[in-house]
Design an enzyme around this catalytic site. Structure first.
Site, PDB file in Angstrom:
ATOM      1  CB  THR A   1      -5.638   8.169   6.185  1.00  0.00           C
ATOM      2  OG1 THR A   1      -4.295   7.694   6.044  1.00  0.00           O
ATOM      3  CG2 THR A   1      -5.654   9.481   6.948  1.00  0.00           C
ATOM      4  CB  THR A   2      -4.874   2.767   5.896  1.00  0.00           C
ATOM      5  OG1 THR A   2      -4.213   2.680   7.163  1.00  0.00           O
ATOM      6  CG2 THR A   2      -4.047   3.601   4.941  1.00  0.00           C
TER       7      THR A   2
ATOM      8  CG  HIS B   1      -1.850  -1.145   1.300  1.00  0.00           C
ATOM      9  ND1 HIS B   1      -2.887  -1.329   0.412  1.00  0.00           N
ATOM     10  CD2 HIS B   1      -1.886  -2.205   2.150  1.00  0.00           C
ATOM     11  CE1 HIS B   1      -3.538  -2.450   0.721  1.00  0.00           C
ATOM     12  NE2 HIS B   1      -2.946  -2.999   1.763  1.00  0.00           N
TER      13      HIS B   1
ATOM     14  CG  HIS C   1       2.830   5.469   6.217  1.00  0.00           C
ATOM     15  ND1 HIS C   1       2.552   5.332   7.558  1.00  0.00           N
ATOM     16  CD2 HIS C   1       1.749   6.108   5.675  1.00  0.00           C
ATOM     17  CE1 HIS C   1       1.367   5.841   7.823  1.00  0.00           C
ATOM     18  NE2 HIS C   1       0.863   6.327   6.696  1.00  0.00           N
TER      19      HIS C   1
ATOM     20  CG  HIS D   1      -0.443   8.545   2.259  1.00  0.00           C
ATOM     21  ND1 HIS D   1      -1.225   7.436   2.044  1.00  0.00           N
ATOM     22  CD2 HIS D   1      -0.159   8.571   3.593  1.00  0.00           C
ATOM     23  CE1 HIS D   1      -1.413   6.807   3.198  1.00  0.00           C
ATOM     24  NE2 HIS D   1      -0.774   7.479   4.148  1.00  0.00           N
TER      25      HIS D   1
ATOM     26  CG  HIS E   1       0.580  10.366   7.253  1.00  0.00           C
ATOM     27  ND1 HIS E   1      -0.553   9.770   6.729  1.00  0.00           N
ATOM     28  CD2 HIS E   1       0.464  11.697   6.997  1.00  0.00           C
ATOM     29  CE1 HIS E   1      -1.325  10.702   6.182  1.00  0.00           C
ATOM     30  NE2 HIS E   1      -0.727  11.875   6.323  1.00  0.00           N
TER      31      HIS E   1
END
Length: 325
Positions: free
Chosen positions: A275-276, A164, A189, A191, A208
């Site tokens: 957010t996941t 992801h 991680h 995005h 994040h």
């Protein structure tokens, strides 16, 4: 003058009277053996006949017991075994809706964000939550927010391509303190593009940094990333990207997390969610206002792996958003 009848003369009449009783169950039982001559009086025969009638009445009562009456094992034996199996295998109403989907969550297609809440029962918060992230940071209240006290130090790390995003796991000992609580960095991680927006503006990427305190409460720092010059820490991470999705690469060098923070650490704060999936709420969000630059080539490296992995904006739902003066 008539002779008084003996016991044997009375027996046929008693038997006839018994056979005329409704519901008698004599067919299933052997006839009583005749009493030896002179040993049973008429009173004894009447007593025996009365006892037998009582036994037959009890048997008749048991044989006419209504179906389904309480009584335990006797009822189970007479039940249809196929019906019992059907009852055991029957699923409760609504069971199908709680079943897990075989579709994995993703950012496009059948597992896209608008379907996350239906993919797994534990993802339901993604669909029904009222404090979801990310949001557009607008209509903020400017206040004198306390400074985030970062206590980051050079640490060993490993890089994971988890399917992801690119995630960096760091050694223990990197913390921040805010609002009287101390949170330890778990991982960070990326995005693309940024999930957060400031007054409608979206950035090229975002990092994040996920922290947790001793009680499991989460605080996430968002560092906005915009196109510009090379970023030292991000280049170090890219140097140790695993070659295959799902692999982990343990780097032989340390990482200095302070290199990822902007010089001006003023920030926005609000309460939101992951957010996941599973989109758990109760997350303290600290979005640093000043973006950090990274080069076009560094953006291209991530885009080659994940062209788009950002959840769409969620409803603000009247939440209070604070912004540093």
């Amino acid at each position: 003058m008539f002779d008084r009848p003996g016991p044997r003369a009375l027996l046929p009449a008693a038997l006839c009277l018994f056979l005329l009783m409704p519901g008698a169950l004599r067919a299933a039982e052997p006839a009583p053996a005749p009493a030896p001559k002179g040993e049973a009086s008429s009173e004894q025969l009447r007593d025996r006949l009365a006892d037998r009638l009582k036994e037959d009445a009890a048997a008749l009562k048991l044989s006419t017991k209504p179906a389904g009456a309480a009584g335990g094992a006797a009822d189970v034996k007479t039940a249809n075994p196929v019906d019992l199996r059907a009852r055991r295998s029957a699923k409760p109403a609504g069971a199908a809706s709680a079943a897990k989907s075989s579709t994995p969550w993703s950012y496009t297609g059948e597992g896209a964000p608008d379907k996350w809440g239906q993919l797994q029962p534990e993802f339901r918060q993604c669909a029904i939550g009222t404090r979801q992230s990310p949001i557009d940071l607008r209509d903020t209240i400017k206040v004198d927010q306390e400074r985030i006290q970062f206590d980051y130090k050079p640490s060993s790390f490993s890089v994971v391509d988890n399917g992801h995003t690119i995630q960096v796991n760091v050694a223990a000992g990197n913390t921040l303190t805010i609002m009287g609580r101390r949170y330890e960095l778990q991982q960070f991680h990326f995005h693309r593009p940024s999930e957060e927006r400031i007054n409608g503006r979206q950035y090229d990427m975002v990092a994040h940094l996920v922290h947790k305190d001793a009680e499991g409460r989460q605080a996430t720092v968002a560092v906005l990333l915009e196109r510009g010059q090379d970023q030292t820490l991000i280049q170090t991470v890219w140097n140790y990207l695993p070659l295959e999705r799902g692999d982990t690469y343990t780097a032989p060098v340390p990482i200095d997390l302070t290199q990822l923070l902007p010089r001006d650490q003023a920030y926005f704060s609000y309460m939101g969610s992951m957010t996941t999936p599973p989109c758990s709420e109760g997350v303290l969000w600290l979005v640093l206002r000043q973006p950090v630059q990274l080069s076009s080539q560094q953006i291209s490296v991530f885009s080659h792996l994940y062209p788009m992995n950002a959840r769409p904006l969620q409803a603000q739902s009247g939440r209070l958003i604070k912004e540093s003066n």
